[in-house]
Design an enzyme around this catalytic site. Sequence first.
Site, PDB file in Angstrom:
ATOM      1  N   ARG A  59       0.797  -1.221   0.000  1.00 38.88           N
ATOM      2  CA  ARG A  59       0.000   0.000   0.000  1.00 38.88           C
ATOM      3  C   ARG A  59       0.831   1.273   0.000  1.00 38.88           C
ATOM      4  NH1 ARG A  59      -2.881  -3.825   1.670  1.00 38.88           N
ATOM      5  NH2 ARG A  59      -0.925  -4.360   2.644  1.00 38.88           N
ATOM      6  N   THR A  60       1.805   1.357   0.890  1.00 37.91           N
ATOM      7  CA  THR A  60       2.483   2.643   1.050  1.00 37.91           C
ATOM      8  C   THR A  60       3.229   3.003  -0.241  1.00 37.91           C
ATOM      9  OG1 THR A  60       2.689   2.188   3.390  1.00 37.91           O
ATOM     10  CG2 THR A  60       4.045   3.967   2.531  1.00 37.91           C
ATOM     11  N   LYS A  88      26.139  -2.989  -1.566  1.00 41.09           N
ATOM     12  CA  LYS A  88      27.610  -2.925  -1.684  1.00 41.09           C
ATOM     13  C   LYS A  88      28.236  -2.187  -0.504  1.00 41.09           C
ATOM     14  CE  LYS A  88      27.239  -2.343  -6.701  1.00 41.09           C
ATOM     15  NZ  LYS A  88      27.480  -1.331  -7.761  1.00 41.09           N
ATOM     16  N   ARG A 109      11.398   3.855   3.223  1.00 46.44           N
ATOM     17  CA  ARG A 109      11.106   2.912   4.320  1.00 46.44           C
ATOM     18  C   ARG A 109      12.361   2.102   4.604  1.00 46.44           C
ATOM     19  NH1 ARG A 109       5.882  -0.930   4.461  1.00 46.44           N
ATOM     20  NH2 ARG A 109       5.016   1.053   5.136  1.00 46.44           N
ATOM     21  N   HIS A 137       5.396   6.121  11.346  1.00 45.18           N
ATOM     22  CA  HIS A 137       4.827   5.995   9.999  1.00 45.18           C
ATOM     23  C   HIS A 137       3.871   7.181   9.810  1.00 45.18           C
ATOM     24  CE1 HIS A 137       3.568   4.340   6.323  1.00 45.18           C
ATOM     25  NE2 HIS A 137       3.187   3.134   6.684  1.00 45.18           N
TER      26      HIS A 137
HETATM   27  C1  NCD Z   1       1.766  -0.952   8.153  1.00 45.60           C
HETATM   28  C2  NCD Z   1       3.273  -0.778   8.223  1.00 45.60           C
HETATM   29  O1  NCD Z   1       4.006  -1.111   7.293  1.00 45.60           O
HETATM   30  O2  NCD Z   1       3.678  -0.280   9.251  1.00 45.60           O
HETATM   31  N1  NCD Z   1       1.259  -1.085   6.875  1.00 45.60           N
HETATM   32  C3  NCD Z   1       1.119  -0.017   6.035  1.00 45.60           C
HETATM   33  O3  NCD Z   1       2.017   0.780   5.852  1.00 45.60           O
HETATM   34  N2  NCD Z   1      -0.063   0.147   5.449  1.00 45.60           N
HETATM   35  C4  NCD Z   1       1.238  -1.938   9.122  1.00 45.60           C
HETATM   36  C5  NCD Z   1       1.788  -3.341   9.110  1.00 45.60           C
HETATM   37  O4  NCD Z   1       2.674  -3.697   8.362  1.00 45.60           O
HETATM   38  O5  NCD Z   1       1.273  -4.118   9.913  1.00 45.60           O
END
Ligand code: NCD
Length: 311
Positions: A59-60, A88, A109, A137
């Site tokens: 999703r993100t 590397k 991320r 997040h």
């Molecule tokens: C979450 C995350 O990655 O922190 N998901 C997301 O970004 N929609 C929650 C999760 O992974 O449980």
Amino acid sequence: MSILSFHHLIDAEQIQKSDIDKLFALAERYRNTDPKKIVEEGDCRGYILATLFFEPSTRTRFSFESAMLRLGGQVITIESGDSSSAKKGESLADMSRVMSKYANLIAMRHPEIGSVAEFAKYAEVPVINAGDGANQHPSQSLVDMYTIFCEKKRLNNLKIGFLGDLKYGRAARSLLTVLSKYSNNHFVLISHSSLSLGQKKKQELEKCKCSIEETSDLESVINDLDVLYVTRVQKERFESEQEYDRVKNLYQINKKTLANVKSNLIIMHPLPRVNEIDPEVDSMPQAKYFEQVGYGLYVRMALLSLMKKSL
Ligand code: NCD
């Protein structure tokens, strides 16, 4: 100068109510306008977003990428640490200096707490923390706030249950931070004692305009809630498989659990879900986790559009 109060978005603490007002106003416009018109207007035309994901994501990453494309911008991406020079041994500082030459905005991320903040120190362009380990997040908290705003028409005076992994769940932690800036919210923290929120975070929240109660007994609190935020037990953060196995199935939401909840309760989940919400719940009117995904797209469009103004 950005019209938002932040240049990089690293921690949910940075998000002010005035930012929420601006972001939601624009998200509403994007949501209520023909997507063809939005792409023609091209609020991000000529801009490139880099998505750097060193941890799995569906999703993100895709919502940021889709958001950028819908605004007429373009996207470059690293899907895993293995496909970049991090493999590397390149430092985050060098990667940041380099990516700043290629992109106008970066969403990143990484499994390590603090890594995105470190990366942002060296970046010449705005950076969005798309999740740093079990820490933060913040863009997910905007997705969640916007969902609550659309579904409940308010961000205060709410009784919100947070269920599951409050120790490692960065989405819940970030949402609590932003919601605590609004008056009269009551948080019901529902978890096994080994997955509770932690003293430091609770003390931070207690300084705000909200109240907190903690329990491990879902049944005793569920019927009173306006919002139930369900989270996945974060398997990847546990030291051993056995430890995870002990707590992985402690809670499950199903039709029975929900038999006497408020008719206007909304059930949210940042997704992915594993076993914590039975698929039989999906058809109930209270289930809003897939709508949440849709709302997320518009608020991330607004975020990219307004953050790029700070360039
Ligand atoms: C979450 C995350 O990655 O922190 N998901 C997301 O970004 N929609 C929650 C999760 O992974 O449980």
